[in-house]
Design an enzyme around this catalytic site. Structure first.
Site, mmCIF file in Angstrom:
data_model
loop_
_atom_site.group_PDB
_atom_site.id
_atom_site.type_symbol
_atom_site.label_atom_id
_atom_site.label_comp_id
_atom_site.label_asym_id
_atom_site.label_seq_id
_atom_site.Cartn_x
_atom_site.Cartn_y
_atom_site.Cartn_z
ATOM 1 N N GLU A 61 22.715 -19.385 46.490
ATOM 2 C CA GLU A 61 21.551 -19.026 47.285
ATOM 3 C C GLU A 61 20.325 -19.847 46.874
ATOM 4 O OE1 GLU A 61 23.607 -17.070 45.612
ATOM 5 O OE2 GLU A 61 24.003 -15.189 46.674
ATOM 6 N N CYS A 92 22.254 -12.161 43.651
ATOM 7 C CA CYS A 92 21.772 -11.548 42.407
ATOM 8 C C CYS A 92 20.250 -11.365 42.491
ATOM 9 C CB CYS A 92 22.146 -12.424 41.203
ATOM 10 S SG CYS A 92 21.126 -13.908 41.010
HETATM 11 ZN ZN LIG Z 1 21.909 -15.648 42.261
#
Ligand SMILES: [Zn+2]
Length: 140
Positions: A61, A92
């Site tokens: 990401e 996360c």
């Molecule tokens: Zn991450």
């Protein structure tokens, strides 16, 4: 104003994330992640890049965000993340915070989480990180 989202736009974003997932460098975890973000009609991709010094690992990401920023974009509208997890895994905390930085409205940024089995979960960024730290906290 909420812009109309075409089904084919989501499908293209998911396909881009699924495709780039094959480029992930994950020799330690074997956990491959692909991410694609849409900004101003363009799609930017990222995959996780691990390191023998584990803490240096880059998530898919954040790589996709960096690619969008380097492409001149600052306002990401939608994100697709493809993993093997069931249910499909969210980004996360570090990546959620990074997405906040490049979201004009976290309540409008769409996160599409998909796995290889075709399961899908949809959230807004605000749902996944409701009390984010933002530049407004810096004062001044
Ligand atoms: Zn991450």
């Amino acid at each position: 104003m909420v812009s109309e989202v075409k089904r084919e736009d989501d499908d293209a974003l998911i396909a881009a994330a699924r495709h780039i997932r094959d480029r992930a460098y994950a020799p330690y975890s074997s956990y491959l992640v692909g991410c694609a973000v849409r900004a101003d009609g363009m799609v930017f991709r990222g995959a996780n890049v691990e390191n023998a010094s584990y803490g240096l690992t880059l998530c898919a990401e954040r790589v996709a965000c960096a690619n969008a920023v380097l492409g001149g974009e600052r306002d990401i509208e939608a994100v697709a993340v493809v993993t093997e997890s069931s249910p499909p895994a969210p980004p996360c905390g570090m990546c959620l915070q990074t997405l906040v930085e490049f979201s004009r409205d976290p309540g409008a940024m769409r996160l599409i989480l998909v796995n290889l089995q075709g399961e899908r979960r949809d959230f807004t960024l605000a749902e996944l990180i409701p009390k984010a730290f933002t530049k407004s906290q810096l004062g001044g």
